[in-house]
Every structure is written in C-alpha cells, then in structure tokens.
Design a protein around this motif. Structure first.
Motif, PDB file in Angstrom:
ATOM      1  N   GLY A   8     -41.477  -4.114 -64.071  1.00 47.81           N
ATOM      2  CA  GLY A   8     -40.600  -4.833 -63.147  1.00 47.81           C
ATOM      3  C   GLY A   8     -39.382  -5.415 -63.847  1.00 47.81           C
ATOM      4  N   GLY A   9     -39.601  -5.944 -65.046  1.00 45.09           N
ATOM      5  CA  GLY A   9     -38.490  -6.512 -65.811  1.00 45.09           C
ATOM      6  C   GLY A   9     -37.464  -5.468 -66.208  1.00 45.09           C
ATOM      7  N   ILE A  10     -37.928  -4.289 -66.605  1.00 41.47           N
ATOM      8  CA  ILE A  10     -37.018  -3.205 -66.987  1.00 41.47           C
ATOM      9  C   ILE A  10     -36.221  -2.722 -65.781  1.00 41.47           C
ATOM     10  CG2 ILE A  10     -36.940  -0.804 -67.771  1.00 41.47           C
ATOM     11  CD1 ILE A  10     -39.358  -1.590 -69.616  1.00 41.47           C
ATOM     12  N   VAL A  11     -36.890  -2.545 -64.643  1.00 36.50           N
ATOM     13  CA  VAL A  11     -36.197  -2.112 -63.425  1.00 36.50           C
ATOM     14  C   VAL A  11     -35.169  -3.158 -63.013  1.00 36.50           C
ATOM     15  CG1 VAL A  11     -36.490  -1.579 -60.968  1.00 36.50           C
ATOM     16  CG2 VAL A  11     -38.089  -0.650 -62.649  1.00 36.50           C
ATOM     17  N   GLN A  12     -35.543  -4.436 -63.079  1.00 29.49           N
ATOM     18  CA  GLN A  12     -34.611  -5.511 -62.725  1.00 29.49           C
ATOM     19  C   GLN A  12     -33.405  -5.510 -63.662  1.00 29.49           C
ATOM     20  OE1 GLN A  12     -35.305  -7.953 -59.983  1.00 29.49           O
ATOM     21  NE2 GLN A  12     -33.104  -7.794 -60.245  1.00 29.49           N
ATOM     22  N   GLN A  13     -33.619  -5.321 -64.966  1.00 30.07           N
ATOM     23  CA  GLN A  13     -32.513  -5.275 -65.922  1.00 30.07           C
ATOM     24  C   GLN A  13     -31.598  -4.095 -65.647  1.00 30.07           C
ATOM     25  OE1 GLN A  13     -33.920  -5.409 -69.962  1.00 30.07           O
ATOM     26  NE2 GLN A  13     -34.938  -7.378 -69.673  1.00 30.07           N
ATOM     27  N   ALA A  14     -32.172  -2.934 -65.345  1.00 29.40           N
ATOM     28  CA  ALA A  14     -31.359  -1.754 -65.033  1.00 29.40           C
ATOM     29  C   ALA A  14     -30.511  -2.006 -63.786  1.00 29.40           C
ATOM     30  CB  ALA A  14     -32.253  -0.535 -64.835  1.00 29.40           C
ATOM     31  N   ALA A  15     -31.098  -2.646 -62.779  1.00 27.85           N
ATOM     32  CA  ALA A  15     -30.347  -2.974 -61.562  1.00 27.85           C
ATOM     33  C   ALA A  15     -29.227  -3.966 -61.874  1.00 27.85           C
ATOM     34  CB  ALA A  15     -31.289  -3.534 -60.503  1.00 27.85           C
ATOM     35  N   ASP A  16     -29.503  -4.932 -62.729  1.00 26.56           N
ATOM     36  CA  ASP A  16     -28.477  -5.909 -63.112  1.00 26.56           C
ATOM     37  C   ASP A  16     -27.313  -5.227 -63.826  1.00 26.56           C
ATOM     38  OD1 ASP A  16     -30.042  -7.882 -61.976  1.00 26.56           O
ATOM     39  OD2 ASP A  16     -30.830  -8.616 -63.895  1.00 26.56           O
ATOM     40  N   ILE A  17     -27.614  -4.222 -64.658  1.00 29.82           N
ATOM     41  CA  ILE A  17     -26.555  -3.470 -65.341  1.00 29.82           C
ATOM     42  C   ILE A  17     -25.692  -2.733 -64.324  1.00 29.82           C
ATOM     43  CG2 ILE A  17     -26.119  -1.476 -66.849  1.00 29.82           C
ATOM     44  CD1 ILE A  17     -28.606  -2.455 -68.488  1.00 29.82           C
ATOM     45  N   LEU A  18     -26.326  -2.088 -63.337  1.00 27.89           N
ATOM     46  CA  LEU A  18     -25.557  -1.397 -62.300  1.00 27.89           C
ATOM     47  C   LEU A  18     -24.662  -2.370 -61.541  1.00 27.89           C
ATOM     48  CD1 LEU A  18     -28.226   1.068 -60.857  1.00 27.89           C
ATOM     49  CD2 LEU A  18     -26.295   1.606 -62.361  1.00 27.89           C
ATOM     50  N   ASN A  29     -35.895   2.976 -58.216  1.00 29.45           N
ATOM     51  CA  ASN A  29     -37.336   3.021 -58.004  1.00 29.45           C
ATOM     52  C   ASN A  29     -38.033   3.473 -59.278  1.00 29.45           C
ATOM     53  OD1 ASN A  29     -39.961   3.373 -57.112  1.00 29.45           O
ATOM     54  ND2 ASN A  29     -39.465   4.950 -55.634  1.00 29.45           N
ATOM     55  N   ALA A  30     -39.060   2.740 -59.659  1.00 29.09           N
ATOM     56  CA  ALA A  30     -39.879   3.116 -60.816  1.00 29.09           C
ATOM     57  C   ALA A  30     -41.344   2.952 -60.426  1.00 29.09           C
ATOM     58  CB  ALA A  30     -39.541   2.263 -62.025  1.00 29.09           C
ATOM     59  N   GLY A  31     -41.910   3.983 -59.862  1.00 31.72           N
ATOM     60  CA  GLY A  31     -43.330   4.004 -59.570  1.00 31.72           C
ATOM     61  C   GLY A  31     -43.820   2.898 -58.663  1.00 31.72           C
ATOM     62  N   GLY A  32     -43.131   2.666 -57.562  1.00 31.85           N
ATOM     63  CA  GLY A  32     -43.577   1.664 -56.595  1.00 31.85           C
ATOM     64  C   GLY A  32     -42.909   0.320 -56.733  1.00 31.85           C
ATOM     65  N   ASP A  33     -42.136   0.132 -57.781  1.00 34.55           N
ATOM     66  CA  ASP A  33     -41.360  -1.100 -57.952  1.00 34.55           C
ATOM     67  C   ASP A  33     -39.893  -0.722 -57.810  1.00 34.55           C
ATOM     68  OD1 ASP A  33     -43.740  -2.350 -58.500  1.00 34.55           O
ATOM     69  OD2 ASP A  33     -43.478  -2.275 -60.664  1.00 34.55           O
ATOM     70  N   MET A  34     -39.208  -1.352 -56.847  1.00 34.16           N
ATOM     71  CA  MET A  34     -37.836  -0.936 -56.594  1.00 34.16           C
ATOM     72  C   MET A  34     -36.923  -2.087 -56.250  1.00 34.16           C
ATOM     73  SD  MET A  34     -38.302   1.010 -52.949  1.00 34.16           S
ATOM     74  CE  MET A  34     -39.570   2.053 -53.603  1.00 34.16           C
ATOM     75  N   VAL A  35     -35.659  -1.875 -56.571  1.00 29.16           N
ATOM     76  CA  VAL A  35     -34.580  -2.780 -56.195  1.00 29.16           C
ATOM     77  C   VAL A  35     -33.735  -2.038 -55.169  1.00 29.16           C
ATOM     78  CG1 VAL A  35     -32.545  -4.030 -56.991  1.00 29.16           C
ATOM     79  CG2 VAL A  35     -34.570  -3.899 -58.459  1.00 29.16           C
ATOM     80  N   CYS A  36     -33.567  -2.650 -54.006  1.00 28.73           N
ATOM     81  CA  CYS A  36     -32.752  -2.082 -52.930  1.00 28.73           C
ATOM     82  C   CYS A  36     -31.497  -2.935 -52.830  1.00 28.73           C
ATOM     83  CB  CYS A  36     -33.504  -2.102 -51.602  1.00 28.73           C
ATOM     84  SG  CYS A  36     -35.081  -1.228 -51.651  1.00 28.73           S
TER      85      CYS A  36
END
Length: 158
Positions: A8-18, A29-36
């Motif tokens: 979750g932390g990695i996905v959140q960081q990637a979304a913050d970079i975008l 989306n990373a295996g059921g954890d996603m930022v929309c």
C-alpha cells in the motif's frame, strides 16, 4: 505509531509521484490495492469487487470511485494444500495458523491507501459480526464484505 504497509505504501508513493508530475486522472492498481485519482473522462472510475466463488471474472458489485483509494483483502486467491487441508496466506499472529473467518473478502474505500489496506485486513480477520461493527465505527467512505456463504454486506457514507 503510524500504520505501515509495504504494498500500500509503494502504491501510494507511486500515485504521489504521478500527482507531483501534474497527472490528475489515473488509476494505479497493485493486486487489489488501488488509487483512483480524478475521474475516467467524465465518469468516476469503475472498480469491480471480484466474486470469490466465480473465478471467471464475475463481480459481486462495482463501485464508482473518484479521488479515493480502494483496498481488498481476501482468502480466496493465495491458497494451497498443507497436510491435506486448504490454507491461505492470512495468518493469525497468535496461533501461527491461517485465520478462520466467515469473511472471504473485505474491501475498504478510504482517503488513504495504507489505512484502507489495514482496515480491509482487520475487517476480514474479525469476521462478519465484529468486522462489520468495527468498520461502521471507522472513518471510511465505504466497505464490502463477501461472506463464505456468498452473501454480500456493504455500507456507504455519503
């Protein structure tokens, strides 16, 4: 102490970079954890909640999500046979055994992904009665429980 979660932390960081790059409409989306983030054109992102009993890609329901995160925890995908019993990857830390729960899937919609991920895991671990009561007391946009009977329970905050 802050809540920490690797995926979750990695996905959140990637979304913050975008977002930092000025990208305002995406779904990560990373295996059921996603930022929309933002919308999908002029509509919210459509997120399907998988039917654990139908691996052909069916959904128990779909969610319209904008500017929120979604995390799902389940016992129906990562499983194997051990000593003649089917086991899954979510382990009771006190017993050292796969958790026994009448919930096979818990999805949480929340502003922050790491919190959604942890809440989804807790909702699953607690089971239907205690999990739904606990989730009702949390600050979430909504949640979905899929029970081992196939029943779907959900709640949404407006």
């Amino acid at each position: 102490m802050p809540i920490r979660s690797a995926k979750g932390g990695i996905v959140q960081q990637a979304a913050d970079i975008l977002r930092h790059q000025g990208i305002s409409q995406f779904l990560f989306n990373a295996g059921g954890d996603m930022v929309c983030c933002g919308t999908h054109g002029d509509r919210p992102w459509c997120v399907g909640i998988a039917d654990p009993f139908n691996p052909a890609g069916a959904h128990v329901l779909t969610l319209d999500v904008s500017d929120m995160t979604v995390a799902t925890s389940g016992t129906y995908r990562r499983k194997w046979t051990f000593n003649g019993q089917t086991v899954h990857h979510i382990v009771d830390s006190y017993l050292g055994l796969p958790v026994q729960s009448d919930v096979v899937s818990c999805t949480v919609v929340h502003q922050y992904l790491v919190q959604a991920e942890v809440m989804a895991k807790v909702g699953l671990l607690l089971g239907r009665e205690r999990g739904s009561a606990w989730l009702k007391d949390q600050t979430v946009a909504g949640w979905v429980l899929v029970l081992n009977t196939g029943e779907v329970i959900h709640s949404w905050n407006s």
